[in-house]
Motif scaffolding. Structure first.
Motif, mmCIF file in Angstrom:
data_model
loop_
_atom_site.group_PDB
_atom_site.id
_atom_site.type_symbol
_atom_site.label_atom_id
_atom_site.label_comp_id
_atom_site.label_asym_id
_atom_site.label_seq_id
_atom_site.Cartn_x
_atom_site.Cartn_y
_atom_site.Cartn_z
ATOM 1 N N GLY A 191 0.808 -1.220 0.000
ATOM 2 C CA GLY A 191 0.000 0.000 0.000
ATOM 3 C C GLY A 191 0.835 1.261 0.000
ATOM 4 N N GLU A 192 2.024 1.185 0.598
ATOM 5 C CA GLU A 192 2.929 2.339 0.655
ATOM 6 C C GLU A 192 3.830 2.425 -0.585
ATOM 7 O OE1 GLU A 192 3.545 4.688 3.310
ATOM 8 O OE2 GLU A 192 1.690 4.032 4.256
ATOM 9 N N CYS A 193 3.567 1.573 -1.583
ATOM 10 C CA CYS A 193 4.226 1.630 -2.899
ATOM 11 C C CYS A 193 5.639 1.054 -2.928
ATOM 12 C CB CYS A 193 4.258 3.061 -3.435
ATOM 13 S SG CYS A 193 2.634 3.814 -3.603
ATOM 14 N N LEU A 194 6.053 0.347 -1.873
ATOM 15 C CA LEU A 194 7.399 -0.217 -1.860
ATOM 16 C C LEU A 194 7.434 -1.672 -2.325
ATOM 17 C CD1 LEU A 194 8.789 1.264 1.493
ATOM 18 C CD2 LEU A 194 9.144 2.096 -0.843
ATOM 19 N N ALA A 195 6.478 -2.477 -1.886
ATOM 20 C CA ALA A 195 6.504 -3.906 -2.201
ATOM 21 C C ALA A 195 6.357 -4.172 -3.696
ATOM 22 C CB ALA A 195 5.410 -4.636 -1.422
ATOM 23 N N GLY A 196 5.720 -3.264 -4.396
ATOM 24 C CA GLY A 196 5.539 -3.454 -5.833
ATOM 25 C C GLY A 196 6.541 -2.697 -6.681
ATOM 26 N N ALA A 197 7.576 -2.154 -6.049
ATOM 27 C CA ALA A 197 8.576 -1.376 -6.785
ATOM 28 C C ALA A 197 9.284 -2.245 -7.820
ATOM 29 C CB ALA A 197 9.589 -0.778 -5.815
ATOM 30 N N LEU A 198 9.456 -1.694 -8.983
ATOM 31 C CA LEU A 198 10.135 -2.388 -10.071
ATOM 32 C C LEU A 198 11.646 -2.260 -9.906
ATOM 33 C CD1 LEU A 198 9.385 -3.837 -12.791
ATOM 34 C CD2 LEU A 198 9.725 -1.623 -13.902
#
Length: 325
Positions: A191-198
Motif C-alpha cells: 500500500g505504501e508503494c514499496l513492495a511493488g517497486a520495479l
C-alpha cells in the motif's frame, strides 16, 4: 483497494516518504493551477510530488491511477478548454471524489463544458474502459504503476493508446535489486508503494519490449521509510528505494535517423529561457546542442518538434547512450 480511501483518509496517514517526495521546482503556471484545485481533491490525493510535463496546450492526456483527480484538474487547466484529460483509477471511493467536483472545477476555470472525465478501471486493461488505439498525446502516472502486478501490461497498454510521437511521463518507485517474497507480499509495504517497486533495470527492458524509446530519467530522489517495523522487513542495507520520474516516447520508425543538432526557440510557456528535458539534456533558448540519434528522433516526432530547429549531423551516435542510469 481498501488501503486507499479507507485506511488512508489523508496524506498524513502515510507511513513512509514515498508519496510526499518533492519534484523539481514548479513553473508559476503550475503552482497557480494547483491553487485552484478543490481542497478535498488535494487532501485525498497520494501521489509523489507533481507529474506535469511541458508543452501541453490542446493536448489529450490520460492519467493512469488518477486517484481523487488532483493532477487531472491541474492538467485540465494547462491543456485549456480545447484539450482533454481522462483519469482512470481502480478505486471506487477515489473516482467518486474526483467526479463529485467536476462541475465545481469547470465553473472555477470558466469552461463552458467539461474537458475532464473519470473512469473506474484497470491500467492493465484500458481497452475494457473503451480507450482506443492512438487516442492520446500524453500518458501520465503518479506513483501507481508499482501497485499493478503486471507492469509489462501497463506499459504495453500505455504505448497502444498513445499516438505516434506520444509520450509517457510518469513518476514511480524503483528498487536497487529484486525484492524478496516477504517484502512483495507485505500488505502495508504494498500500500505504501514499496513492495511493488520495479527493479530499475527491468524498466529499460520492458520499455524496449513494448515499443517505447529508451527511458529518459528526469529526476530521482531517495526514499526514507522511517518506520522501524517496516525497515526490519525490508532489511537494513540490502535494498534501497528511489522515487524517479521518467519519460518514454513512442517514436515511429520514419523519424529515426542519425544524431543531430537542435536549437530551442524558447516558445514553451514557463520554460522560455531553458527547457530541462531530462537529466542529460537542458536546452537553452537559441543555443546549439548536439544530440544523439535517439533524442533527435524524439524531438523530431513528438509535440516538441515545433519548438526546435532540428538539423541532421552533429554528435556521434554514441554520445550519452545509456548514461541516464
Amino acid at each position: 483497494q481498501d488501503y486507499y480511501g479507507k485506511e488512508l483518509q489523508k496524506l498524513e496517514d502515510l507511513k513512509t516518504s514515498v508519496c510526499v517526495t518533492s519534484a523539481r521546482p514548479l513553473p508559476k503556471a503550475v503552482r497557480d493551477a494547483l491553487e485552484r484545485v478543490h481542497e478535498e481533491v488535494v487532501a485525498r490525493y497520494y501521489g509523489c510530488g507533481l507529474v506535469i510535463p511541458e508543452c501541453l496546450e490542446s493536448c489529450r492526456i490520460l492519467d493512469l491511477g488518477s486517484g481523487s483527480g488532483r493532477d487531472c484538474y491541474l492538467l485540465s487547466q494547462l491543456v485549456g478548454e480545447q484539450g482533454h484529460v481522462t483519469g482512470i483509477d481502480m478505486t471506487k471511493n477515489q473516482v467518486e471524489v474526483a467526479r463529485k467536483h467536476i462541475a465545481w472545477h469547470m465553473d472555477k476555470f470558466g469552461y463552458r463544458k467539461p474537458n475532464v472525465e473519470f473512469l473506474q478501471g484497470y491500467m492493465e486493461k484500458l481497452g475494457d474502459a473503451g480507450l482506443a488505439d492512438e487516442s492520446y498525446d500524453i500518458v501520465v502516472s503518479n506513483c501507481v504503476i508499482n501497485l499493478a502486478p503486471d507492469k509489462r501490461a501497463v506499459l504495453r497498454e500505455a504505448c497502444r493508446v498513445l499516438k505516434p510521437g506520444g509520450e509517457m511521463y510518469f513518476s514511480d518507485v524503483y528498487a536497487s535489486q529484486q525484492l524478496s517474497e516477504a517484502v512483495r507480499k507485505h500488505r502495508v509495504l504494498w500500500g505504501e508503494c514499496l513492495a511493488g517497486a520495479l527493479y530499475w533495470r527491468d524498466l529499460y527492458s520492458i520499455a524496449e519490449e513494448v515499443g517505447f524509446s529508451s527511458p529518459c530519467l528526469v529526476t530521482a530522489s531517495p526514499i526514507t521509510i522511517g518506520n522501524k517495523e517496516l525497515e526490519d522487513i525490508v532489511g537494513e542495507g540490502n535494498c534501497h528505494f528511489v522515487s524517479a520520474t521518467f519519460r518514454l516516447f513512442k517514436v515511429p520508425e520514419s523519424s529515426r535517423a542519425g544524431p543531430g543538432q537542435v536549437i530551442y526557440n524558447g516558445g514553451i510557456v514557463g520554460h522560455e529561457r531553458e527547457l530541462v528535458f531530462d537529466a542529460n539534456f537542458t536546452f537553452k533558448e537559441g543555443e546549439v546542442v548536439d544530440v544523439d540519434a535517439e533524442m533527435a528522433a524524439i524531438l523530431r516526432s513528438s509535440r516538441f518538434a515545433e519548438e526546435f530547429l532540428i538539423r541532421d549531423g552533429g554528435a556521434s551516435a554514441a554520445v550519452l547512450q545509456g548514461s541516464c542510469c
